[in-house]
Design a protein around this motif. Sequence first.
Motif, mmCIF file in Angstrom:
data_model
loop_
_atom_site.group_PDB
_atom_site.id
_atom_site.type_symbol
_atom_site.label_atom_id
_atom_site.label_comp_id
_atom_site.label_asym_id
_atom_site.label_seq_id
_atom_site.Cartn_x
_atom_site.Cartn_y
_atom_site.Cartn_z
ATOM 1 N N LYS A 27 0.825 -1.218 0.000
ATOM 2 C CA LYS A 27 0.000 0.000 0.000
ATOM 3 C C LYS A 27 0.849 1.254 0.000
ATOM 4 O O LYS A 27 0.336 2.359 -0.162
ATOM 5 N N ASP A 28 2.158 1.100 0.209
ATOM 6 C CA ASP A 28 3.005 2.286 0.293
ATOM 7 C C ASP A 28 3.421 2.745 -1.108
ATOM 8 O O ASP A 28 3.980 1.958 -1.872
ATOM 9 N N PRO A 29 3.180 4.028 -1.420
ATOM 10 C CA PRO A 29 3.459 4.489 -2.788
ATOM 11 C C PRO A 29 4.931 4.411 -3.189
ATOM 12 O O PRO A 29 5.222 4.242 -4.374
ATOM 13 N N ILE A 30 5.842 4.521 -2.230
ATOM 14 C CA ILE A 30 7.274 4.462 -2.582
ATOM 15 C C ILE A 30 7.748 3.008 -2.680
ATOM 16 O O ILE A 30 8.485 2.635 -3.598
ATOM 17 N N LEU A 31 7.342 2.176 -1.715
ATOM 18 C CA LEU A 31 7.862 0.794 -1.676
ATOM 19 C C LEU A 31 7.191 -0.127 -2.682
ATOM 20 O O LEU A 31 7.841 -1.002 -3.272
ATOM 21 N N ALA A 32 5.880 0.038 -2.860
ATOM 22 C CA ALA A 32 5.111 -0.925 -3.654
ATOM 23 C C ALA A 32 5.722 -1.189 -5.036
ATOM 24 O O ALA A 32 5.855 -2.360 -5.426
ATOM 25 N N PRO A 33 6.126 -0.149 -5.786
ATOM 26 C CA PRO A 33 6.619 -0.421 -7.150
ATOM 27 C C PRO A 33 7.801 -1.386 -7.206
ATOM 28 O O PRO A 33 7.884 -2.200 -8.138
ATOM 29 N N PHE A 34 8.695 -1.342 -6.203
ATOM 30 C CA PHE A 34 9.851 -2.253 -6.201
ATOM 31 C C PHE A 34 9.384 -3.710 -6.102
ATOM 32 O O PHE A 34 9.931 -4.602 -6.752
ATOM 33 N N PHE A 35 8.390 -3.931 -5.249
ATOM 34 C CA PHE A 35 7.905 -5.298 -5.038
ATOM 35 C C PHE A 35 7.050 -5.763 -6.210
ATOM 36 O O PHE A 35 7.138 -6.917 -6.632
ATOM 37 N N ILE A 36 6.220 -4.841 -6.724
ATOM 38 C CA ILE A 36 5.335 -5.200 -7.838
ATOM 39 C C ILE A 36 6.163 -5.585 -9.061
ATOM 40 O O ILE A 36 5.864 -6.550 -9.763
ATOM 41 N N GLU A 37 7.248 -4.850 -9.285
ATOM 42 C CA GLU A 37 8.131 -5.146 -10.425
ATOM 43 C C GLU A 37 8.658 -6.587 -10.392
ATOM 44 O O GLU A 37 8.727 -7.272 -11.398
ATOM 45 N N LYS A 38 9.029 -7.072 -9.180
ATOM 46 C CA LYS A 38 9.609 -8.423 -9.068
ATOM 47 C C LYS A 38 8.558 -9.504 -8.834
ATOM 48 O O LYS A 38 8.729 -10.644 -9.261
ATOM 49 N N LEU A 39 7.508 -9.165 -8.078
ATOM 50 C CA LEU A 39 6.611 -10.220 -7.580
ATOM 51 C C LEU A 39 5.162 -10.063 -8.041
ATOM 52 O O LEU A 39 4.346 -10.949 -7.792
ATOM 53 N N GLY A 40 4.846 -8.952 -8.680
ATOM 54 C CA GLY A 40 3.462 -8.705 -9.082
ATOM 55 C C GLY A 40 2.669 -8.072 -7.938
ATOM 56 O O GLY A 40 3.182 -7.914 -6.833
ATOM 57 N N GLU A 41 1.392 -7.707 -8.241
ATOM 58 C CA GLU A 41 0.649 -6.975 -7.211
ATOM 59 C C GLU A 41 -0.304 -7.847 -6.410
ATOM 60 O O GLU A 41 -0.906 -7.386 -5.443
ATOM 61 N N ASP A 42 -0.395 -9.151 -6.777
ATOM 62 C CA ASP A 42 -1.347 -10.036 -6.087
ATOM 63 C C ASP A 42 -0.634 -10.846 -5.014
ATOM 64 O O ASP A 42 0.101 -11.793 -5.305
ATOM 65 N N ILE A 43 -0.879 -10.472 -3.774
ATOM 66 C CA ILE A 43 -0.181 -11.111 -2.648
ATOM 67 C C ILE A 43 -0.545 -12.592 -2.487
ATOM 68 O O ILE A 43 0.136 -13.340 -1.787
ATOM 69 N N GLU A 44 -1.615 -13.025 -3.185
ATOM 70 C CA GLU A 44 -1.998 -14.448 -3.157
ATOM 71 C C GLU A 44 -1.316 -15.261 -4.270
ATOM 72 O O GLU A 44 -1.513 -16.469 -4.365
#
Length: 128
Positions: A27-44
């Motif tokens: 949910k964090d605007p700064i951190l999220a893009p780094f994780f989404i780039e590698k892992l996608g946005e679906d935590i499931e």
Amino acid sequence: MEKTLYKSMNAENMEELVQAFYPKVLKDPILAPFFIEKLGEDIESPSWKTHLILIREFWKRTALGYDDYTGNPLQPHFNIKGISREAFGIWLNLFNETIDETYEPFAGDYLKDISNQIADNFMRKLEI
Ligand code: HEM
């Protein structure tokens, strides 16, 4: 109702901590893009499930002495473009916040100290 806070760390409540931390990260605007780039946005998703298991095993080794994690925690961070001191500061604030929402005052201090030291070490090695 107030959530009951744990008095000490164990494998079960560390899993809970990890499960509470990454939705905040996403949910964090700064951190999220780094994780989404590698892992996608679906935590499931399978990639996130694998990540969460690795992280849980990492903390169980680091804080409790279990030996299931045998990876290299620093290495993937070399491949995260744009990772910055600012991002590490936000990561640490969110991690500390999650610790305070999981453990009684002082019970999570060791995790705060050690995550801070690891973050310092990562930043030094990443030369940021
Ligand atoms: C701005 C700060 C950070 C960002 C953006 C970040 C991001 C990531 C991402 C995207 C991955 C998955 C990489 C991949 O699978 O390719 C990862 C893995 C990991 N991160 Fe971080 N991270 C940060 C800080 C930290 C800190 C401070 C710690 C430890 C205290 C940590 C521990 C780990 C571990 C243990 C892994 C798994 C390594 C493995 O593959 O075995 N990260 N991180």
